[in-house]
Structure formats: C-alpha cells, structure tokens
Design a protein around this motif. Structure first.
Motif, short mmCIF file in Angstrom:
data_model
loop_
_atom_site.label_atom_id
_atom_site.label_comp_id
_atom_site.label_asym_id
_atom_site.label_seq_id
_atom_site.Cartn_x
_atom_site.Cartn_y
_atom_site.Cartn_z
N LEU A 1 -5.60 7.54 -7.11
CA LEU A 1 -5.24 6.76 -5.93
C LEU A 1 -3.74 6.86 -5.64
N ASN A 2 -2.93 6.77 -6.67
CA ASN A 2 -1.49 6.86 -6.50
C ASN A 2 -1.08 8.24 -5.99
N GLU A 3 -1.72 9.30 -6.52
CA GLU A 3 -1.41 10.66 -6.06
C GLU A 3 -1.78 10.83 -4.59
N HIS A 4 -3.00 10.40 -4.24
CA HIS A 4 -3.45 10.53 -2.85
C HIS A 4 -2.60 9.69 -1.91
N LEU A 5 -2.20 8.53 -2.37
CA LEU A 5 -1.36 7.65 -1.56
C LEU A 5 -0.02 8.32 -1.26
N GLY A 6 0.58 8.92 -2.27
CA GLY A 6 1.85 9.62 -2.08
C GLY A 6 1.71 10.80 -1.13
N GLU A 7 0.63 11.58 -1.30
CA GLU A 7 0.39 12.71 -0.41
C GLU A 7 0.15 12.25 1.02
N ALA A 8 -0.62 11.19 1.19
CA ALA A 8 -0.91 10.68 2.53
C ALA A 8 0.36 10.18 3.21
N CYS A 9 1.22 9.54 2.46
CA CYS A 9 2.50 9.07 3.02
C CYS A 9 3.35 10.24 3.49
N LYS A 10 3.44 11.28 2.65
CA LYS A 10 4.22 12.46 3.03
C LYS A 10 3.65 13.12 4.28
N GLN A 11 2.31 13.23 4.33
CA GLN A 11 1.67 13.88 5.47
C GLN A 11 1.87 13.06 6.75
N ALA A 12 1.75 11.75 6.66
CA ALA A 12 1.95 10.89 7.83
C ALA A 12 3.37 11.01 8.35
N GLU A 13 4.33 11.04 7.45
CA GLU A 13 5.73 11.18 7.86
C GLU A 13 5.97 12.55 8.50
N LYS A 14 5.38 13.58 7.91
CA LYS A 14 5.53 14.94 8.44
C LYS A 14 4.92 15.03 9.85
N ASP A 15 3.73 14.45 10.04
CA ASP A 15 3.06 14.47 11.34
C ASP A 15 3.86 13.71 12.39
#
Length: 172
Positions: A27-41
């Motif tokens: 969950l923590n890994e996916h959360l970090g990846e999702a945050c990075k992707q949202a910021e990138k988008d």
C-alpha cells in the motif's frame, strides 16, 4: 532408494501478521507511485495550458497586426469587421484559457500539499509494517523467563479479621 539430498524447508506459512506486513508495504509503495504520477500528470496539464497560452498570444498579436494594417490601408468595413471579430474571439479564448490556467495552478498547489500530507500520514504504514515484522520476529523466539517476585515474609499470610462484638460474645 531414498534421495540423500536434504528435503527443502517447508515454505513459511502466511499468517495474518505476514499479510499485514505485505499489505502495508504494498500500500505504501502504491501510494508513493500514485502521488508521483498524479503530480506528473498535473504538471503536464499545466505545461500544455502554458503552451496553448503562448500560441494564443501569438495569434492575438498577428490578428492585431492584421487589423492595424487593414485600418492603415483603409480597407473596406467588411474586412475590418472580420478582423475585429476574430480578434475579440481570440481575446475571449485567452480569457477562458487564463481562467483554466489559474484553476490548474491552484489544483497543482493543492495537489502538492495533499501529496506531502498523504506521504506524512503514510509513514504510519511504515510503522505498522515494522511492528508486524517485530511481532513475526518475536514469535519465533522463546519467551523470556518469568520474573520471580521477591515477596517479603509475612505478606503471604491471610490477615485475620478483627473480632467483632458478636464473635467475641460467641466465644465467651
């Protein structure tokens, strides 16, 4: 004839502690990846709006230039009206685009704050994962010997109730 090789160790049994540890890590890994992707988008969308803004400013400059040259040349009213209509449409589009850019910038700022807060809260998941790992580790170790209480002599004896008037008269 039996195989002389030692048998493979049995795979570890998945327990709720193992599941908790895996879930929190994942969950923590996916959360970090999702945050990075949202910021990138969000940054990509903002960059796209900025490029559109630049192109629109260029088109407005061209339209103003055409209108100015048509006015200087004394062109007919129809061509002047056409140029003015185009210019006002471009300026309206610019106004809408600026509103969109402001909203995107606000969204990006809020998103960055949300990401920081999310990752800070996500640190709790790391603590849970660590606690699960400790519990799994402790489970395999023998329990510590029980502590022996050092009792003072005389504390183990039950105290006698004080004699009451009824018990005193009954014994007489």
């Amino acid at each position: 004839m039996k195989d002389s090789k030692p048998s493979k160790q049995a795979a570890k049994v998945t327990t709720p502690l193992h599941l908790l540890q895996t879930l929190t890590r994942t969950l923590n890994e996916h959360l970090g990846e999702a945050c990075k992707q949202a910021e990138k988008d969000a940054c990509k969308a903002l960059e796209k709006l900025n490029r559109q803004h630049e192109k629109l400013l260029e088109k407005i400059a061209e339209a103003e230039e055409k209108l100015g040259s048509r006015q200087a040349n004394g062109n007919d009213a129809k061509s002047l009206e056409k140029s003015q209509t185009k210019l006002s449409a471009l300026q309206q589009a610019l106004s809408e685009l600026q509103t969109s850019r402001a909203a995107a910038e606000d969204y990006t700022r809020q998103l960055q704050n949300d990401i920081q807060q999310t990752l800070r809260i996500g640190k709790g998941l790391e603590r849970i994962e660590g606690q699960a790992a400790q519990a799994i580790e402790k489970r395999g170790k023998p329990p510590a010997p029980a502590r022996v209480r050092n009792r003072k002599p005389g504390n183990n004896a039950r105290r006698k109730k004080p004699a009451t008037a009824d018990t005193a008269s009954a014994s007489s």
